[in-house]
Design a protein around this motif. Structure first.
Motif, PDB file in Angstrom:
ATOM      1  N   THR A 290      55.435 -23.595  30.467  1.00 49.27           N
ATOM      2  CA  THR A 290      54.490 -25.520  29.713  1.00 49.27           C
ATOM      3  C   THR A 290      53.906 -25.335  29.569  1.00 49.27           C
ATOM      4  O   THR A 290      52.982 -24.412  30.070  1.00 49.27           O
ATOM      5  CB  THR A 290      55.245 -26.211  30.750  1.00 49.27           C
ATOM      6  OG1 THR A 290      54.332 -26.424  31.919  1.00 49.27           O
ATOM      7  CG2 THR A 290      56.886 -25.807  31.300  1.00 49.27           C
ATOM      8  N   LEU A 296      52.739 -29.042  21.940  1.00 46.11           N
ATOM      9  CA  LEU A 296      54.216 -28.155  23.066  1.00 46.11           C
ATOM     10  C   LEU A 296      53.858 -28.815  24.023  1.00 46.11           C
ATOM     11  O   LEU A 296      54.400 -28.919  25.303  1.00 46.11           O
ATOM     12  CB  LEU A 296      53.407 -26.332  22.699  1.00 46.11           C
ATOM     13  CG  LEU A 296      51.926 -26.491  21.550  1.00 46.11           C
ATOM     14  CD1 LEU A 296      51.761 -24.848  22.547  1.00 46.11           C
ATOM     15  CD2 LEU A 296      53.794 -25.282  20.959  1.00 46.11           C
ATOM     16  N   ASN A 298      56.335 -30.781  24.805  1.00 39.71           N
ATOM     17  CA  ASN A 298      58.023 -30.494  24.937  1.00 39.71           C
ATOM     18  C   ASN A 298      58.284 -29.664  24.862  1.00 39.71           C
ATOM     19  O   ASN A 298      60.046 -29.558  24.469  1.00 39.71           O
ATOM     20  CB  ASN A 298      58.482 -32.189  24.296  1.00 39.71           C
ATOM     21  CG  ASN A 298      58.070 -33.411  24.469  1.00 39.71           C
ATOM     22  OD1 ASN A 298      57.669 -33.704  26.192  1.00 39.71           O
ATOM     23  ND2 ASN A 298      57.715 -34.414  23.256  1.00 39.71           N
ATOM     24  N   THR A 299      57.583 -28.144  24.754  1.00 42.32           N
ATOM     25  CA  THR A 299      58.198 -27.113  24.364  1.00 42.32           C
ATOM     26  C   THR A 299      57.609 -26.263  26.050  1.00 42.32           C
ATOM     27  O   THR A 299      57.277 -26.546  26.079  1.00 42.32           O
ATOM     28  CB  THR A 299      57.075 -26.161  23.181  1.00 42.32           C
ATOM     29  OG1 THR A 299      57.478 -26.677  22.321  1.00 42.32           O
ATOM     30  CG2 THR A 299      57.376 -24.808  23.183  1.00 42.32           C
ATOM     31  N   LYS A 300      59.709 -25.518  25.636  1.00 44.38           N
ATOM     32  CA  LYS A 300      59.626 -24.236  27.026  1.00 44.38           C
ATOM     33  C   LYS A 300      59.194 -23.019  26.213  1.00 44.38           C
ATOM     34  O   LYS A 300      59.928 -23.134  25.557  1.00 44.38           O
ATOM     35  CB  LYS A 300      60.775 -25.012  27.823  1.00 44.38           C
ATOM     36  CG  LYS A 300      60.296 -25.768  28.605  1.00 44.38           C
ATOM     37  CD  LYS A 300      61.281 -26.345  29.826  1.00 44.38           C
ATOM     38  CE  LYS A 300      61.277 -27.546  31.032  1.00 44.38           C
ATOM     39  NZ  LYS A 300      63.048 -27.469  31.518  1.00 44.38           N
ATOM     40  N   SER A 301      58.647 -22.422  26.327  1.00 46.42           N
ATOM     41  CA  SER A 301      58.090 -20.985  25.785  1.00 46.42           C
ATOM     42  C   SER A 301      59.147 -20.382  26.951  1.00 46.42           C
ATOM     43  O   SER A 301      58.711 -20.060  28.305  1.00 46.42           O
ATOM     44  CB  SER A 301      56.526 -20.150  25.893  1.00 46.42           C
ATOM     45  OG  SER A 301      56.497 -21.583  24.690  1.00 46.42           O
ATOM     46  N   GLY A 331      59.653 -20.425  21.735  1.00 43.84           N
ATOM     47  CA  GLY A 331      59.013 -21.241  21.848  1.00 43.84           C
ATOM     48  C   GLY A 331      57.369 -21.146  21.680  1.00 43.84           C
ATOM     49  O   GLY A 331      57.623 -20.305  20.236  1.00 43.84           O
ATOM     50  N   ALA A 332      56.473 -20.826  21.878  1.00 46.62           N
ATOM     51  CA  ALA A 332      55.423 -21.455  21.213  1.00 46.62           C
ATOM     52  C   ALA A 332      54.778 -19.623  21.664  1.00 46.62           C
ATOM     53  O   ALA A 332      53.508 -19.710  21.452  1.00 46.62           O
ATOM     54  CB  ALA A 332      54.723 -22.168  22.161  1.00 46.62           C
TER      55      ALA A 332
END
Length: 353
Positions: A290, A296, A298-301, A331-332
């Motif tokens: 996270t 980011l 709310n993004t889970k890489s 993800g990111a």
């Protein structure tokens, strides 16, 4: 004259006896591999001679001196090198440099630069492979060991039957992330070994990184299986956001410096000794990360890692190996060239002395 000769003889004998109680051991590993990597440079493949596929090449010195009464003086110096070029593998010439006292009753205390407790629990209790704790050229699990070593460390280890306990403290001298404390607990008896560890490291600005890990392993004849979990949490800012999140395999799972909030990993694998010479192994790692940045939040890489290895022992000291690995991200995060997926293979030869 005879009395003088007799005195000198006794002195020489006692000196020889004292020297006989000390030992200095030179040891090392030479490992060179041929590696192929897909999507390495702007989508093109890469072929390399690498300085260690299964193990990083090294040269070390172990010192033991029997002090009597169950006490022993110990010391270690270990240098890592690039076996393909003969150059230094890291800025710190001595990757380990410590001295200590060991007691048969009260345990062991060591002082200097040495492995941290996260690395200790991984490699001693639930190593990824039976015949080699991890793959040097492909080691996602070591990415969560928070540097694997610490400077200026005082470490205390004690064992009682199947139980091992260990604590470490680092003073935090200089400008690096050297202030640390943590502990581990391990139980190993018969076919089972289980354990866990915690480590906190603080940089000179007061920013912290914390790591936890737990797992276990089971051995039954030729079969070895292991399962583990690990997590790292980082304060936003400071140098730890870069020092310990630079990636699991180079610039991997690191969207931006100081942006990693939390990283978790679970892994499982096995090794099977098919014949006295041939070992087969496989391992899978799953990582999730996270981020701090609002974009980011709310993004889970995520990262998926898998490797299989066949290792053939010509003798107790010399073996050859073939390794295949595969990486997939979402993800990111990406590899440095923007790729999400990458495959690799290694053919190598290793000698221990």
């Amino acid at each position: 004259m005879k009395k003088a000769a007799l005195a000198l003889g006794i002195l020489a004998a006692s000196t020889s006896a004292a020297w006989a109680q000390s030992s200095v051991q030179l040891y090392g590993i030479m490992d060179v591999g041929l590696r192929y990597t897909s999507n390495a440079n702007a989508g093109s493949s890469q072929k390399q001679v690498i300085p260690g596929g299964m193990s990083q090449s090294r040269l070390g010195i172990n010192v033991n001196e029997d002090l009597g009464g169950g006490l022993k003086a110990i010391a270690n110096l270990e240098h890592r090198l690039n076996s393909d070029t003969g150059t230094v593998a890291a800025a710190d010439f001595w990757r380990q440099s410590w001295v200590g006292i060991q007691s048969s009753d009260f345990g062991r205390i060591t002082l200097g630069r040495q492995y941290n407790i996260l690395f200790d629990i991984y490699t001693s209790t639930y190593a990824s492979f039976k015949y080699s704790p991890y793959i040097e050229a492909y080691k996602p699990e070591i990415g969560l060991s928070m540097g694997a070593r610490q400077d200026n460390m005082v470490k205390y280890l004690i064992e009682s039957g199947p139980i091992r306990a260990e604590v470490q403290v680092s003073a935090g001298e200089g400008t690096g992330p050297n202030k640390s404390y943590g502990g581990l607990l391990r139980y190993a008896e018969g076919a089972f070994s289980v354990g866990g560890a915690f480590l906190q490291v603080t940089d000179q600005l007061g920013f912290k990184a914390k790591g936890w890990t737990a797992g276990g392993a089971y051995t039954n004849g030729p079969l070895y299986v292991n399962l583990s979990w690990a997590t790292n949490k980082f304060d936003q800012g400071g140098i730890l956001g870069t020092a310990y999140t630079a990636g699991l395999l180079g610039p991997v799972l690191n969207a931006a410096a100081n942006d990693v909030k939390k990283r978790d990993m679970i892994s499982a694998g096995f090794t099977y000794q098919l014949t006295p010479q041939l070992n087969l192994g496989a391992h899978y790692w799953y990582a999730q990360q996270t981020h701090y940045s609002a974009a980011l939040a709310n993004t889970k890489s995520k990262g998926h890692y898998a490797a299989i290895v066949a290792d053939y022992a010509f003798s107790k000291r010399t073996d050859a190996y073939v390794e295949l690995d595969y990486t997939k991200h979402s993800g990111a995060v990406r590899f440095a060239n923007g790729a999400e997926k990458r495959g690799g293979s290694i053919v190598g030869l290793r000698h221990r002395f």
